[in-house]
Design an enzyme around this catalytic site. Structure first.
Site, PDB file in Angstrom:
ATOM      1  N   VAL A  62     -23.423   1.964  10.863  1.00  0.00           N
ATOM      2  CA  VAL A  62     -23.137   2.569   9.555  1.00  0.00           C
ATOM      3  C   VAL A  62     -23.660   1.749   8.374  1.00  0.00           C
ATOM      4  O   VAL A  62     -23.759   2.263   7.266  1.00  0.00           O
ATOM      5  CB  VAL A  62     -21.628   2.869   9.354  1.00  0.00           C
ATOM      6  CG1 VAL A  62     -21.141   3.937  10.292  1.00  0.00           C
ATOM      7  CG2 VAL A  62     -20.786   1.612   9.426  1.00  0.00           C
ATOM      8  N   TYR A 100     -12.817  -9.603   4.667  1.00  0.00           N
ATOM      9  CA  TYR A 100     -12.201  -8.340   5.107  1.00  0.00           C
ATOM     10  C   TYR A 100     -11.345  -7.745   3.980  1.00  0.00           C
ATOM     11  O   TYR A 100     -11.419  -6.545   3.692  1.00  0.00           O
ATOM     12  CB  TYR A 100     -11.363  -8.629   6.353  1.00  0.00           C
ATOM     13  CG  TYR A 100     -10.736  -7.421   7.000  1.00  0.00           C
ATOM     14  CD1 TYR A 100     -11.495  -6.541   7.771  1.00  0.00           C
ATOM     15  CD2 TYR A 100      -9.368  -7.160   6.866  1.00  0.00           C
ATOM     16  CE1 TYR A 100     -10.904  -5.438   8.384  1.00  0.00           C
ATOM     17  CE2 TYR A 100      -8.774  -6.069   7.475  1.00  0.00           C
ATOM     18  CZ  TYR A 100      -9.548  -5.211   8.236  1.00  0.00           C
ATOM     19  OH  TYR A 100      -8.961  -4.117   8.845  1.00  0.00           O
ATOM     20  N   ALA A 104     -11.626  -8.226   0.787  1.00  0.00           N
ATOM     21  CA  ALA A 104     -12.498  -7.722  -0.288  1.00  0.00           C
ATOM     22  C   ALA A 104     -13.066  -6.350   0.096  1.00  0.00           C
ATOM     23  O   ALA A 104     -13.132  -5.432  -0.732  1.00  0.00           O
ATOM     24  CB  ALA A 104     -13.629  -8.718  -0.552  1.00  0.00           C
ATOM     25  N   ILE A 164      -1.950  -2.353  13.792  1.00  0.00           N
ATOM     26  CA  ILE A 164      -2.064  -1.287  14.795  1.00  0.00           C
ATOM     27  C   ILE A 164      -2.628  -1.893  16.081  1.00  0.00           C
ATOM     28  O   ILE A 164      -3.590  -2.679  16.034  1.00  0.00           O
ATOM     29  CB  ILE A 164      -3.014  -0.157  14.296  1.00  0.00           C
ATOM     30  CG1 ILE A 164      -2.602   0.323  12.886  1.00  0.00           C
ATOM     31  CG2 ILE A 164      -3.048   1.002  15.289  1.00  0.00           C
ATOM     32  CD1 ILE A 164      -1.227   0.901  12.758  1.00  0.00           C
TER      33      ILE A 164
HETATM   34  P1  NAP Z   1     -11.763  -1.444  16.901  1.00  0.00           P
HETATM   35  O1  NAP Z   1     -10.849  -1.095  18.021  1.00  0.00           O
HETATM   36  O2  NAP Z   1     -12.444  -2.760  16.910  1.00  0.00           O
HETATM   37  O3  NAP Z   1     -12.849  -0.277  16.765  1.00  0.00           O
HETATM   38  C1  NAP Z   1     -13.822  -0.371  15.749  1.00  0.00           C
HETATM   39  C2  NAP Z   1     -14.729   0.824  15.831  1.00  0.00           C
HETATM   40  O4  NAP Z   1     -15.736   0.662  14.801  1.00  0.00           O
HETATM   41  C3  NAP Z   1     -15.461   0.910  17.161  1.00  0.00           C
HETATM   42  O5  NAP Z   1     -15.606   2.265  17.525  1.00  0.00           O
HETATM   43  C4  NAP Z   1     -16.823   0.299  16.835  1.00  0.00           C
HETATM   44  O6  NAP Z   1     -17.897   0.789  17.635  1.00  0.00           O
HETATM   45  C5  NAP Z   1     -17.009   0.772  15.409  1.00  0.00           C
HETATM   46  N1  NAP Z   1     -17.995  -0.045  14.691  1.00  0.00           N
HETATM   47  C6  NAP Z   1     -18.025  -1.392  14.527  1.00  0.00           C
HETATM   48  N2  NAP Z   1     -19.123  -1.744  13.844  1.00  0.00           N
HETATM   49  C7  NAP Z   1     -19.808  -0.604  13.568  1.00  0.00           C
HETATM   50  C8  NAP Z   1     -21.028  -0.318  12.905  1.00  0.00           C
HETATM   51  N3  NAP Z   1     -21.779  -1.281  12.354  1.00  0.00           N
HETATM   52  N4  NAP Z   1     -21.434   0.971  12.853  1.00  0.00           N
HETATM   53  C9  NAP Z   1     -20.693   1.965  13.416  1.00  0.00           C
HETATM   54  N5  NAP Z   1     -19.536   1.744  14.042  1.00  0.00           N
HETATM   55  C10 NAP Z   1     -19.092   0.479  14.119  1.00  0.00           C
HETATM   56  O7  NAP Z   1     -10.991  -1.399  15.493  1.00  0.00           O
HETATM   57  P2  NAP Z   1      -9.694  -0.575  15.054  1.00  0.00           P
HETATM   58  O8  NAP Z   1      -8.550  -1.492  15.120  1.00  0.00           O
HETATM   59  O9  NAP Z   1      -9.630   0.728  15.739  1.00  0.00           O
HETATM   60  O10 NAP Z   1     -10.019  -0.363  13.497  1.00  0.00           O
HETATM   61  C11 NAP Z   1     -10.514   0.866  12.977  1.00  0.00           C
HETATM   62  C12 NAP Z   1     -10.448   0.807  11.464  1.00  0.00           C
HETATM   63  O11 NAP Z   1      -9.102   0.601  11.036  1.00  0.00           O
HETATM   64  C13 NAP Z   1     -11.251  -0.355  10.866  1.00  0.00           C
HETATM   65  O12 NAP Z   1     -11.845   0.047   9.652  1.00  0.00           O
HETATM   66  C14 NAP Z   1     -10.189  -1.408  10.616  1.00  0.00           C
HETATM   67  O13 NAP Z   1     -10.569  -2.309   9.608  1.00  0.00           O
HETATM   68  C15 NAP Z   1      -9.022  -0.532  10.205  1.00  0.00           C
HETATM   69  N6  NAP Z   1      -7.733  -1.182  10.365  1.00  0.00           N
HETATM   70  C16 NAP Z   1      -7.274  -1.571  11.599  1.00  0.00           C
HETATM   71  C17 NAP Z   1      -6.038  -2.187  11.705  1.00  0.00           C
HETATM   72  C18 NAP Z   1      -5.459  -2.623  13.008  1.00  0.00           C
HETATM   73  O14 NAP Z   1      -4.367  -3.238  12.991  1.00  0.00           O
HETATM   74  N7  NAP Z   1      -6.087  -2.359  14.137  1.00  0.00           N
HETATM   75  C19 NAP Z   1      -5.292  -2.428  10.544  1.00  0.00           C
HETATM   76  C20 NAP Z   1      -5.780  -2.043   9.317  1.00  0.00           C
HETATM   77  C21 NAP Z   1      -7.010  -1.415   9.229  1.00  0.00           C
HETATM   78  P3  NAP Z   1     -18.354  -0.003  18.969  1.00  0.00           P
HETATM   79  O15 NAP Z   1     -17.174   0.121  19.900  1.00  0.00           O
HETATM   80  O16 NAP Z   1     -19.554   0.696  19.442  1.00  0.00           O
HETATM   81  O17 NAP Z   1     -18.596  -1.415  18.512  1.00  0.00           O
END
Ligand code: NAP
Length: 245
Positions: A62, A153, A155, A186
């Site tokens: 992205v 992160y 920021a 999460i």
């Molecule tokens: P995750 O399990 O690490 O999954 C991240 C997803 O983003 C994966 O599908 C990954 O694809 C994709 N991704 C990473 N780099 C990318 C890129 N350059 N282009 C396209 N896709 C990319 O993370 P998550 O915990 O589900 O987090 C999802 C969102 O929620 C994020 O924005 C995170 O900051 C936010 N968030 C998460 C939490 C939490 O506690 N988990 C809390 C607050 C906010 P690949 O698998 O192919 O790498």
């Protein structure tokens, strides 16, 4: 009536995977995007199809403006429209600021913040023409509270909130709502890497006394995408068990 279409970035794993499954279950056709996990994305696609959805699986970083343009073009060629855009892709590269490398800062901003600009830049012209659309951007409680060791992160996620509010103002007259979701802790692969000690400390800061699940976030996103949320725009919805109040 054709089914609504949701483009969900980073939907091969974690929260994005649950978003794809929940939107498929709710009657959407789904565009599943991944960066490197092709196999996982194809598995998500199979389950979405078993729930009755048509799917398109697209590998695309992205942070690459041209590649995102091609992803959006392919989506329009396949489904003719995009009703819901969810900017969910995200990465962390943690470190105290004195030790943080320039690349660690740039890469997190490029994926988490510029990535959202890239998709919106390409998708919004189709939504503006359709005079309808929903944009949901994944922020974080860290974008509200800040966090030692996560200045990059924080920021990016604080930036997502300001970005969302600005878009909400720009697009309101065309019936496009823009909101941010700020998840707390999460349980996904992003948070699984933390030590038990860190997890226990975080748990103490959550009034509801438990970590969230990807489904908690997907339920909120489904609501924001639904007709029931048609009068909600420019908001940050915290789904965090009361962590950041
Ligand atoms: P995750 O399990 O690490 O999954 C991240 C997803 O983003 C994966 O599908 C990954 O694809 C994709 N991704 C990473 N780099 C990318 C890129 N350059 N282009 C396209 N896709 C990319 O993370 P998550 O915990 O589900 O987090 C999802 C969102 O929620 C994020 O924005 C995170 O900051 C936010 N968030 C998460 C939490 C939490 O506690 N988990 C809390 C607050 C906010 P690949 O698998 O192919 O790498």
């Amino acid at each position: 009536m054709s089914r609504p279409v949701a483009l969900i970035t980073g939907s091969s794993n974690g929260i994005g995977k649950q978003l794809a499954l929940s939107f498929a279950e709710a009657g959407y056709d789904v565009v599943i995007n991944y960066a490197s996990s092709e196999k996982a994305a194809l598995e998500v696609s199979e389950v979405c199809q078993s729930l009755g959805a048509q799917t398109l699986v697209i590998g695309c970083d992205v942070s690459n403006y041209e590649a995102v343009g091609q992803m959006v073009q392919k989506t329009i060629e396949t489904f003719s429209k995009i009703d819901v855009l969810i900017n969910n892709s995200g990465i962390t590269k943690d470190g105290l600021i004195l030790r943080m490398k320039e690349n660690d800062f740039d890469e997190v901003i490029a994926v988490n913040l510029k990535g959202a600009f890239n998709t919106v830049s390409h998708v919004s012209k189709h939504m503006l023409k359709a005079k309808s659309g929903r944009i949901i951007n994944m922020s974080s409680v860290i974008g509200i509270l800040g966090n030692a060791g996560q200045a990059n992160y924080a920021a990016s996620k604080g930036g997502i909130i300001a970005f969302s509010k600005s878009l909400a103002r720009e697009f309101a007259s065309r019936n496009i709502t823009v909101n941010a979701i700020a998840p707390g802790f999460i349980q996904t692969k992003m948070t699984n890497v933390l030590s038990e000690e860190v997890k226990n400390n975080i748990l103490k800061q959550i009034p509801l006394g438990r970590f969230g699940s990807p489904r908690d976030i997907a339920d909120c996103a489904l609501f924001l995408a639904s007709d029931k949320a048609s009068y909600i725009s420019g908001q940050v919805i915290q789904v965090d068990g009361g962590m950041a109040m």
